[in-house]
Design a protein around this motif. Structure first.
Motif, PDB file in Angstrom:
ATOM      1  N   LEU A  75      34.224  39.726  45.469  1.00 50.04           N
ATOM      2  CA  LEU A  75      33.884  39.329  44.105  1.00 50.04           C
ATOM      3  C   LEU A  75      34.650  38.039  43.802  1.00 50.04           C
ATOM      4  O   LEU A  75      35.751  38.043  43.276  1.00 50.04           O
ATOM      5  CB  LEU A  75      34.236  40.454  43.134  1.00 50.04           C
ATOM      6  CG  LEU A  75      33.564  41.792  43.479  1.00 50.04           C
ATOM      7  CD1 LEU A  75      33.941  42.863  42.474  1.00 50.04           C
ATOM      8  CD2 LEU A  75      32.052  41.633  43.571  1.00 50.04           C
ATOM      9  N   LEU A  76      34.023  36.927  44.151  1.00 49.54           N
ATOM     10  CA  LEU A  76      34.714  35.649  44.210  1.00 49.54           C
ATOM     11  C   LEU A  76      35.337  35.208  42.892  1.00 49.54           C
ATOM     12  O   LEU A  76      36.477  34.714  42.884  1.00 49.54           O
ATOM     13  CB  LEU A  76      33.764  34.570  44.739  1.00 49.54           C
ATOM     14  CG  LEU A  76      34.358  33.183  44.953  1.00 49.54           C
ATOM     15  CD1 LEU A  76      35.608  33.229  45.819  1.00 49.54           C
ATOM     16  CD2 LEU A  76      33.323  32.253  45.571  1.00 49.54           C
ATOM     17  N   PRO A  77      34.676  35.346  41.737  1.00 47.91           N
ATOM     18  CA  PRO A  77      35.299  34.827  40.518  1.00 47.91           C
ATOM     19  C   PRO A  77      36.562  35.571  40.093  1.00 47.91           C
ATOM     20  O   PRO A  77      37.298  35.084  39.239  1.00 47.91           O
ATOM     21  CB  PRO A  77      34.195  34.970  39.462  1.00 47.91           C
ATOM     22  CG  PRO A  77      33.292  36.027  39.983  1.00 47.91           C
ATOM     23  CD  PRO A  77      33.325  35.869  41.479  1.00 47.91           C
ATOM     24  N   GLN A  78      36.827  36.734  40.695  1.00 50.86           N
ATOM     25  CA  GLN A  78      38.046  37.475  40.368  1.00 50.86           C
ATOM     26  C   GLN A  78      39.251  37.031  41.195  1.00 50.86           C
ATOM     27  O   GLN A  78      40.355  37.522  40.989  1.00 50.86           O
ATOM     28  CB  GLN A  78      37.814  38.971  40.573  1.00 50.86           C
ATOM     29  CG  GLN A  78      36.768  39.566  39.642  1.00 50.86           C
ATOM     30  CD  GLN A  78      36.586  41.051  39.856  1.00 50.86           C
ATOM     31  OE1 GLN A  78      37.259  41.663  40.677  1.00 50.86           O
ATOM     32  NE2 GLN A  78      35.652  41.642  39.139  1.00 50.86           N
ATOM     33  N   ARG A  79      39.047  36.112  42.127  1.00 55.44           N
ATOM     34  CA  ARG A  79      40.122  35.721  43.032  1.00 55.44           C
ATOM     35  C   ARG A  79      40.519  34.264  42.813  1.00 55.44           C
ATOM     36  O   ARG A  79      39.697  33.443  42.394  1.00 55.44           O
ATOM     37  CB  ARG A  79      39.698  35.929  44.488  1.00 55.44           C
ATOM     38  CG  ARG A  79      39.603  37.414  44.851  1.00 55.44           C
ATOM     39  CD  ARG A  79      39.219  37.599  46.297  1.00 55.44           C
ATOM     40  NE  ARG A  79      39.291  38.999  46.691  1.00 55.44           N
ATOM     41  CZ  ARG A  79      40.212  39.493  47.505  1.00 55.44           C
ATOM     42  NH1 ARG A  79      41.170  38.714  47.973  1.00 55.44           N
ATOM     43  NH2 ARG A  79      40.200  40.770  47.842  1.00 55.44           N
TER      44      ARG A  79
END
Length: 282
Positions: free
Chosen positions: A84-88
């Motif tokens: 979940l890219l936007p959380q990283r």
């Protein structure tokens, strides 16, 4: 048709390192093409829709899980299905991805998605709004760190220059990018930025709809990264049979990532044996 295995960081495997080792070695020996992890950093407690799992479900972080899997195998591909890219943090994740890719000899597949659970976003301090744009920026920023002689990126959500990070991934452009999702935005993102599309729990008819959406997006935007055509991967929601594999192949699916289920060692190994490529792919 290639067959992969989804779920190597979940359930009983997530609390038993020796079982993870045995499962990935068996998958490689049986001829599976790839192993895949899912991701949720945290889950709503108590569980509320649309959360896919109980909050007590064990889930290893994908990056160490795939590094562990790579240490005990030599050729099977190792994919996130999906991060979940936007959380990283993209700079930190770029370093993690390059590290896993180098340590596993270039076998890493970077599967990404935008996420959808508001409590999870809130817990990591990232707003749910604009997560699609944030995803696009984060991926571009990571690729700048991997490919530019003097890495720099300036966007709304991430900005840097005057820095560098080594080691670089085994490919200058970074590992293959796999994008998941069933929305027009996901299809647009896939044709512009990905090598592969991943449909999770999509049956034949749902997959046809997604393939049509991808084709329409390709007509409008072209292919920005994939060479010639997108690779199509699907995790089917039903039990696997040779006929099911044939049906997915007939509509243009290249890989099925079978959702591995089991409560103990015997169940996992039995699943791998019963669904081995030699038995399902005709």
């Amino acid at each position: 048709m290639k067959l992969g295995v989804f779920g190597i960081n979940m359930g009983a495997i997530a609390v038993n390192p020796s079982l993870l080792t045995e499962v990935v070695k068996a998958a490689e020996d049986l001829g599976y093409d790839s192993v895949w992890t899912g991701e949720h950093m945290c889950l709503p407690a108590p569980r509320v829709r649309p959360s896919p799992l109980e909050p007590t479900e064990p889930l290893l972080d994908p990056m160490p899980a795939l590094t562990w899997a790579g240490a005990f195998t030599s050729k099977i591909l190792l994919g996130t299905g999906v991060l979940l890219l936007p959380q990283r943090n993209p700079v930190a994740l770029a370093k993690e991805v390059a590290s896993v890719d180098v340590l596993t000899g270039g076998r890493f597949l970077l599967g990404i998605g935008v996420g959808y659970l508001e409590p999870e976003f809130r817990a990591v301090g990232v707003p749910l709004e604009h997560r699609g744009k944030r995803t696009d920026e984060y991926l571009a920023a990571m690729q700048a760190l991997w490919s530019m002689d003097a890495p720099a990126y300036h966007g709304e959500f991430v900005s840097f220059e005057g820095v560098d990070a080594y080691p670089r991934p085994t490919r200058r452009e970074g590992p293959p990018v796999v994008i998941g999702g069933h929305s027009p935005a996901a299809y647009r993102r896939t044709v512009r930025f990905a090598d592969e599309w991943f449909g999770f729990a999509t049956d034949i008819e749902q997959t046809k709809v997604s393939l049509a959406g991808l084709a329409e997006a390709q007509q409008r935007h072209g292919l920005g990264r994939a060479k010639g055509r997108l690779t199509i991967s699907v995790t089917p929601p039903m039990a696997a049979t040779p006929q099911m594999v044939d049906d997915y192949a007939a509509i243009g699916v290249d890989r099925l990532n079978l959702n591995m289920r089991g409560r103990d060692r015997d169940a996992y190994l039995s699943f791998l044996e019963q669904n081995a490529p030699a038995k399902l792919v005709r």
